[in-house]
Motif scaffolding. Sequence first.
Motif, short mmCIF file in Angstrom:
data_model
loop_
_atom_site.label_atom_id
_atom_site.label_comp_id
_atom_site.label_asym_id
_atom_site.label_seq_id
_atom_site.Cartn_x
_atom_site.Cartn_y
_atom_site.Cartn_z
N ILE A 176 -4.80 7.87 3.96
CA ILE A 176 -5.68 7.62 2.82
C ILE A 176 -6.97 6.96 3.31
CG2 ILE A 176 -5.92 6.10 0.81
CD1 ILE A 176 -3.41 7.07 -0.23
N ARG A 177 -6.80 6.13 4.35
CA ARG A 177 -7.96 5.43 4.90
C ARG A 177 -9.01 6.42 5.40
NH1 ARG A 177 -8.59 2.08 10.42
NH2 ARG A 177 -10.01 0.48 9.66
N LEU A 216 -4.51 3.18 15.59
CA LEU A 216 -3.54 3.93 14.77
C LEU A 216 -4.02 4.11 13.34
CD1 LEU A 216 -0.14 2.41 15.91
CD2 LEU A 216 -0.85 4.77 16.15
N ASP A 217 -5.30 3.78 13.11
CA ASP A 217 -5.88 3.90 11.77
C ASP A 217 -5.24 2.93 10.78
OD1 ASP A 217 -7.97 5.02 10.47
OD2 ASP A 217 -6.89 6.74 9.69
N ILE A 218 -4.73 1.80 11.32
CA ILE A 218 -4.19 0.76 10.43
C ILE A 218 -5.37 -0.12 10.03
CG2 ILE A 218 -2.61 -1.21 10.24
CD1 ILE A 218 -0.89 0.13 12.41
N PRO A 219 -5.60 -0.29 8.75
CA PRO A 219 -6.78 -1.03 8.32
C PRO A 219 -6.69 -2.53 8.61
CG PRO A 219 -5.49 -0.30 6.43
CD PRO A 219 -4.82 0.25 7.64
N THR A 220 -7.85 -3.20 8.57
CA THR A 220 -7.86 -4.66 8.66
C THR A 220 -7.30 -5.21 7.34
OG1 THR A 220 -10.04 -4.79 7.66
CG2 THR A 220 -9.96 -4.60 10.06
N MET A 226 -7.71 -1.26 -0.37
CA MET A 226 -6.97 -0.01 -0.56
C MET A 226 -5.90 -0.17 -1.63
SD MET A 226 -6.55 1.20 3.41
CE MET A 226 -5.38 2.52 3.11
N VAL A 266 0.06 4.89 6.08
CA VAL A 266 -1.14 4.23 5.58
C VAL A 266 -2.13 5.28 5.04
CG1 VAL A 266 -1.14 2.06 6.82
CG2 VAL A 266 -1.96 4.09 7.97
N GLY A 314 -1.27 9.51 -9.31
CA GLY A 314 0.13 9.29 -8.94
C GLY A 314 0.22 9.01 -7.46
N ALA A 315 0.77 9.96 -6.73
CA ALA A 315 0.88 9.82 -5.28
C ALA A 315 -0.14 10.76 -4.65
CB ALA A 315 2.30 10.16 -4.83
N PRO A 316 -1.40 10.32 -4.50
CA PRO A 316 -2.50 11.23 -4.19
C PRO A 316 -2.35 12.03 -2.89
CG PRO A 316 -3.21 8.95 -3.95
CD PRO A 316 -1.86 8.93 -4.61
N ALA A 371 -7.64 -0.39 -4.99
CA ALA A 371 -8.26 0.90 -5.32
C ALA A 371 -7.24 1.86 -5.91
CB ALA A 371 -8.90 1.51 -4.08
N GLY A 372 -6.00 1.73 -5.45
CA GLY A 372 -4.94 2.61 -5.94
C GLY A 372 -4.25 2.06 -7.18
N ASN A 428 0.82 -1.20 0.00
CA ASN A 428 0.00 0.00 0.00
C ASN A 428 0.86 1.26 0.00
OD1 ASN A 428 -2.70 1.28 0.29
ND2 ASN A 428 -1.78 2.01 2.19
N GLU A 464 -9.60 -4.81 4.30
CA GLU A 464 -9.65 -3.39 3.92
C GLU A 464 -8.35 -2.97 3.23
OE1 GLU A 464 -10.68 -0.86 7.25
OE2 GLU A 464 -10.39 0.88 5.95
N TYR A 524 -7.64 8.48 -5.72
CA TYR A 524 -6.53 8.25 -6.65
C TYR A 524 -6.82 8.86 -8.02
CZ TYR A 524 -3.67 5.11 -3.76
OH TYR A 524 -2.85 4.61 -2.80
N ILE A 575 -11.61 5.60 -1.86
CA ILE A 575 -10.17 5.61 -2.09
C ILE A 575 -9.84 5.61 -3.58
CG2 ILE A 575 -8.05 4.27 -1.74
CD1 ILE A 575 -9.13 3.57 1.04
N LYS A 576 -10.62 4.84 -4.33
CA LYS A 576 -10.39 4.79 -5.77
C LYS A 576 -10.59 6.19 -6.38
CE LYS A 576 -11.23 1.87 -9.67
NZ LYS A 576 -12.07 0.89 -10.33
N GLU A 623 -6.06 -0.70 15.08
CA GLU A 623 -7.24 0.08 14.72
C GLU A 623 -7.09 1.51 15.27
OE1 GLU A 623 -10.01 -0.54 12.87
OE2 GLU A 623 -10.70 1.48 13.35
N VAL A 643 1.91 1.89 -3.50
CA VAL A 643 0.78 2.42 -4.27
C VAL A 643 0.60 3.91 -3.97
CG1 VAL A 643 -1.73 2.32 -4.56
CG2 VAL A 643 -0.42 0.21 -4.45
N MET A 644 0.70 4.25 -2.68
CA MET A 644 0.54 5.65 -2.26
C MET A 644 1.58 6.56 -2.88
SD MET A 644 -0.32 5.26 1.77
CE MET A 644 -0.04 6.98 2.20
N GLU A 645 2.76 6.02 -3.16
CA GLU A 645 3.84 6.81 -3.75
C GLU A 645 3.75 6.85 -5.27
OE1 GLU A 645 6.34 8.60 -2.14
OE2 GLU A 645 5.11 8.19 -0.40
N GLY A 646 2.74 6.18 -5.80
CA GLY A 646 2.60 6.15 -7.25
C GLY A 646 3.51 5.13 -7.92
#
Lengths: 167, 103
Positions: free
Chosen positions: B64-65, A104-108, A115, B103, B84-86, A118-119, A32, A111, B79, B75-76, A102, A35-38
């Motif tokens: 992002i969550r 710390l907002d870390i997803p299951t 994520m 995250v 890219g890196a949203p 989705a990215g 993830n 989920e 993006y 989330i989709k 949870e 993905v967040m970094e593109g």
Amino acid sequence: MTEKEEYPLKKVCIICAKGNLEDVYAACVMANGAVMEGIETKVFFTFFGLDAITKKQMNHLHTATVGNPAMRMPNGWAFPSVLGMLPGVEAGVSSIMKKQMEALDIPTIPEFLEMITAGGGELYACKLATDMFKLKKEDLSDEVKDIITVGEFYGLCGGQGTQIIFT
Amino acid sequence: MAQKTYAGVTVELTDEGYLVDKNQWNKEMAVEIAQENDITLTAKHFAVIEFLRDKVEKGETLTIRAIGKSGIVDIKGFYELFPGAPLKVATKISGLSKPVSCV
């Protein structure tokens, strides 16, 4: 001034071969995060790592309370392996861990898989391991793109700036 | 540290192009920063920007969550709005610091 040439990471291919809660999280956080970094991201689940994408198991991953030297009591004392063998202890410890995550907002895990896809990340299951565990595509999370062979996975890992990571 | 003029206001930027002082930010600036990132802002973009700035104002970590659960966009969709890196792109346009979340 000397110019430093940089070669940014373009693609990561992550292999998740273990089904412990912490190993699956390591794979998911790294995937993830990419993905967040593109960064183009592909994850290959094999052997016990398949639990992470198997509908029946994905919500019931545990962390090992036996044979885990880094396991500690909440007060910092070493966690006696003997305790970890008692029925319910492993489930209890895992449940406490999940609650802390949870907060710390870390997803299951399910989920997290959503994520990642989705990215634009892609999830794959290993053909050999699914055969071995008698799993079919419908037993796996809907986020899984396909069941492929290791050769096919390598085929997806080509290109400059690609790294393969084994968790 | 560099200086740049957005929407007629000269602002301090970090090496990575994030505003040093989020209070200098305004919507016209957001439009220009977005253009640099090849994004044309829509009402949906601004709803996300407002959400991010509000979160930071409250001292919360951006993830992002949390954006996916904001009710503004899934989330989709996030993006798609900031390709890219949203999270990085969105915070930059919002005049906020570079996000430190994993995250």
